[in-house]
Structure formats: structure tokens, C-alpha cells
Design a protein around this motif. Structure first.
Motif, PDB file in Angstrom:
ATOM      1  N   VAL A 160       0.843  -1.202   0.000  1.00  0.00           N
ATOM      2  CA  VAL A 160       0.000   0.000   0.000  1.00  0.00           C
ATOM      3  C   VAL A 160       0.880   1.254   0.000  1.00  0.00           C
ATOM      4  O   VAL A 160       0.633   2.212  -0.747  1.00  0.00           O
ATOM      5  N   LYS A 161       1.911   1.237   0.836  1.00  0.00           N
ATOM      6  CA  LYS A 161       2.808   2.392   0.946  1.00  0.00           C
ATOM      7  C   LYS A 161       3.479   2.716  -0.390  1.00  0.00           C
ATOM      8  O   LYS A 161       3.670   3.887  -0.732  1.00  0.00           O
ATOM      9  N   HIS A 162       3.825   1.654  -1.143  1.00  0.00           N
ATOM     10  CA  HIS A 162       4.536   1.859  -2.409  1.00  0.00           C
ATOM     11  C   HIS A 162       3.601   1.782  -3.627  1.00  0.00           C
ATOM     12  O   HIS A 162       4.072   1.685  -4.760  1.00  0.00           O
ATOM     13  N   LYS A 163       2.296   1.817  -3.375  1.00  0.00           N
ATOM     14  CA  LYS A 163       1.285   1.855  -4.432  1.00  0.00           C
ATOM     15  C   LYS A 163       1.376   0.661  -5.368  1.00  0.00           C
ATOM     16  O   LYS A 163       1.191   0.776  -6.589  1.00  0.00           O
ATOM     17  N   ARG A 164       1.667  -0.505  -4.808  1.00  0.00           N
ATOM     18  CA  ARG A 164       1.731  -1.724  -5.604  1.00  0.00           C
ATOM     19  C   ARG A 164       0.438  -2.509  -5.403  1.00  0.00           C
ATOM     20  O   ARG A 164       0.065  -2.817  -4.265  1.00  0.00           O
ATOM     21  N   LEU A 165      -0.207  -2.850  -6.504  1.00  0.00           N
ATOM     22  CA  LEU A 165      -1.462  -3.591  -6.430  1.00  0.00           C
ATOM     23  C   LEU A 165      -1.234  -5.074  -6.713  1.00  0.00           C
ATOM     24  O   LEU A 165      -0.293  -5.455  -7.406  1.00  0.00           O
ATOM     25  N   GLY A 166      -2.124  -5.896  -6.158  1.00  0.00           N
ATOM     26  CA  GLY A 166      -2.093  -7.324  -6.458  1.00  0.00           C
ATOM     27  C   GLY A 166      -0.989  -8.110  -5.780  1.00  0.00           C
ATOM     28  O   GLY A 166      -0.700  -9.247  -6.173  1.00  0.00           O
ATOM     29  N   GLU A 167      -0.353  -7.555  -4.797  1.00  0.00           N
ATOM     30  CA  GLU A 167       0.667  -8.283  -4.043  1.00  0.00           C
ATOM     31  C   GLU A 167       0.598  -7.884  -2.559  1.00  0.00           C
ATOM     32  O   GLU A 167       0.065  -6.809  -2.236  1.00  0.00           O
ATOM     33  N   PRO A 168       1.041  -8.745  -1.708  1.00  0.00           N
ATOM     34  CA  PRO A 168       1.701 -10.035  -1.935  1.00  0.00           C
ATOM     35  C   PRO A 168       0.693 -11.148  -2.222  1.00  0.00           C
ATOM     36  O   PRO A 168      -0.509 -10.973  -2.013  1.00  0.00           O
ATOM     37  N   ILE A 169       1.210 -12.270  -2.668  1.00  0.00           N
ATOM     38  CA  ILE A 169       0.375 -13.456  -2.835  1.00  0.00           C
ATOM     39  C   ILE A 169       0.324 -14.171  -1.492  1.00  0.00           C
ATOM     40  O   ILE A 169       1.321 -14.699  -1.008  1.00  0.00           O
ATOM     41  N   GLY A 170      -0.826 -14.148  -0.879  1.00  0.00           N
ATOM     42  CA  GLY A 170      -0.977 -14.761   0.436  1.00  0.00           C
ATOM     43  C   GLY A 170      -1.513 -16.175   0.349  1.00  0.00           C
ATOM     44  O   GLY A 170      -1.568 -16.782  -0.718  1.00  0.00           O
ATOM     45  N   ASP A 171      -1.886 -16.694   1.491  1.00  0.00           N
ATOM     46  CA  ASP A 171      -2.467 -18.031   1.572  1.00  0.00           C
ATOM     47  C   ASP A 171      -3.866 -17.898   2.146  1.00  0.00           C
ATOM     48  O   ASP A 171      -4.260 -16.836   2.619  1.00  0.00           O
TER      49      ASP A 171
END
Length: 295
Positions: free
Chosen positions: A101-112
Motif C-alpha cells: 500500500v505504501k509503495h502503491k503496488r497492487l495485487g501483491e503479496p500473494i498470500g495463503d
């Protein structure tokens, strides 16, 4: 008339001799403090844990010690929910999500996820009291769209070797152990290197009981080595816990500030119990409704 005073912690030792009942929250009632409580009839914990009360000292002085059972307060249910929160936070990689969120990255991380693998997925609940029972019930609701009956659960007990066997099958180990005389004698540090080494690689460890049940060095080392997949704790080895402690710098560790049982509903209920017991004591009753005497 019942007189109620809220006394600053630093003044308790000097003033406690004037009171008939003491309601303890975040204060250590040691033998020195208790020895000054000349008129005291009842020491009552605002909750379940009595770690900070010297029960032997109170007993010698003829003072009853009581706790509020968690079953009626909602404490057990909220602690069970906190365990599930910590499990999900680790599975979904909460720390990494905050970074994304802080770095404006969408779709990550891949969780379980819990979905679709709960049937083959084992959870060991260490401590099958009120909290453990509530947790087991919640984990068995809605598994693959099926509502399982609580009667289908197995409360399997055994010696230390059996506990290691249970740990070896688990994807998640949840510690709900209270710090009683028995657990102090037998279970302090039971989640040690032998225990963790037996766990599956990548398994998660959750503790909502008492911090001393976990061996700090064993947990920290196995987290760094990658054998332990994650740690979620609401209780720590010392409290308040040092926010700069190395274990909290690891990305797969989540800590909450001992708030599992801290909810508005539980506090309202416990406050009512405290008031009712004070009135019962004032009326000269020898037994009290709503609390559990432990000595």
C-alpha cells in the motif's frame, strides 16, 4: 453506602489498608502489598488471569482471591476471534500488504487462505478451556460449505511425547494455555526447540495464552532459519514488550498489545460483576455470585 476509589498505582501500597475489596488490573499484588491490606476480605481480578496476585500470601492473610470466569464475559469468544485474526494476518502477509500500500503496488503479496484446505489441514489447540473450545467451534463452521457439529471434535490429550506427535501433524499451533501453578511447573517453555523442530516446515505459531509458554530463543532462531513460517502473539515474554526487540523486526511476526479479551462488551459485563460482588460483600454475604474463588 459503598465507597469506590480509583487509586493511582504508586499510592496503592500506602492506602490499601483502608479497603475491604481490591479490584486488580495491571498491578502486581505481591506479598508486600498484601501484608498491608489489614481489612481486605477479597482481591478480585478484573478478568481471568491471576498471574500478578500472590495467592499464597493472600491465603495466609485470610483474604479470598477471585477471578471472573471468561465463559460469561465474552472474553473467551473474543480471544478465540483474536487467534483467528492472527492466523489470517499471517496467512495473508499483513506486513507485506502494508508495504505494498505504501509503495502503491497492487495485487501483491500473494498470500495463503484457509479456504479449500481446512479438511486436510490440522490445527493443534494447546489448552482446551473456554478459549480453546470457542476457537475450535469457530474453525469448524463453514468448512467447504459444511457446518460441522462441535460433537465431532476430538479433545485428544496425552503426555509430552503425544504433544510432539500432535505438533508434527499441524499446519498451525495455537497456544491458549493459562499460567496456572500446573503450567508454570510443567509447561513453561514447552514450545521449545524440540517442539518447534517437530512442527512442519512453514507452520504457524499463535499464542493468546501466556508469553512464558514459548521459549524465546527457540522461536526467534526458528523464525530466522525459516523453519517456523510465522508467529502471531497477543502476549509476550515481558510486558509491555520492547518494540525494538529483534523478533519484531522479522517480516513474518505479528504482535498485538494483549488486547484479545479487551472488548467493550466484556468490560461492561465485568464492571457489572464487580459492582454486584461489592454489593454482596457489603451485605455481609459469605459466597459471591458471578466470580470464581481460587483459594
Amino acid at each position: 453506602m459503598v465507597q469506590v476509589d480509583d487509586i493511582p498505582l504508586e499510592n496503592v501500597s500506602a492506602m490499601i489498608g483502608d479497603y475491604d475489596i481490591c479490584v486488580v488490573k495491571d498491578f502486581e499484588m505481591n506479598s508486600d502489598v498484601i501484608s498491608r491490606a489489614k481489612n481486605m476480605k477479597l482481591i478480585m481480578q478484573f478478568g481471568v488471569g491471576l498471574d500478578g496476585v500472590d495467592i499464597n500470601a493472600a491465603t495466609k492473610q485470610g483474604i479470598k482471591v477471585a477471578k471472573i470466569p471468561s465463559g460469561e464475559t465474552g472474553n473467551a469468544a473474543s480471544c478465540a476471534e483474536m487467534a483467528i485474526y492472527l492466523i489470517l494476518a499471517l496467512l495473508r502477509k499483513q506486513h507485506q500488504m502494508e508495504i505494498a500500500v505504501k509503495h502503491k503496488r497492487l495485487g501483491e503479496p500473494i498470500g495463503d487462505t484457509l479456504l479449500g484446505k481446512i479438511v486436510s489441514f490440522a490445527v493443534v489447540i494447546m489448552g482446551f478451556g473456554n478459549i480453546g473450545v470457542h476457537l475450535a467451534k469457530r474453525l469448524c463452521i463453514g468448512i467447504n460449505g459444511t457446518n460441522y457439529n462441535y460433537d465431532d471434535l476430538v479433545d485428544e490429550r496425552g503426555c509430552h511425547d503425544d504433544i510432539l506427535k500432535f505438533a508434527s501433524k499441524a499446519d498451525i499451533v495455537v497456544c491458549c494455555l493459562a499460567m496456572t501453578t500446573e503450567t508454570v511447573r510443567l509447561l513453561i517453555g514447552i514450545v521449545n526447540n524440540d517442539f518447534i523442530s517437530t512442527m512442519k516446515k512453514g507452520a504457524l505459531l499463535i499464542n493468546i495464552g501466556r508469553g512464558g509458554v514459548l521459549d524465546y530463543e527457540a522461536v526467534y532462531n526458528n523464525l530466522k532459519l525459516g523453519h517456523l513460517g510465522g508467529l502471531g502473539i497477543d502476549v509476550a515474554w515481558t510486558e509491555p514488550f520492547d518494540p525494538l526487540n529483534p523478533i519484531l523486526q522479522l517480516p513474518n511476526v505479528i504482535i498485538t498489545p494483549h488486547v484479545a479479551g479487551v472488548t467493550q462488551s466484556s468490560f461492561r459485563y465485568m464492571a457489572k460483576v464487580v459492582g454486584d460482588v461489592a454489593l454482596q460483600l457489603h451485605a455481609g454475604k459469605m459466597s459471591y455470585i458471578g466470580i470464581e474463588i481460587v483459594n
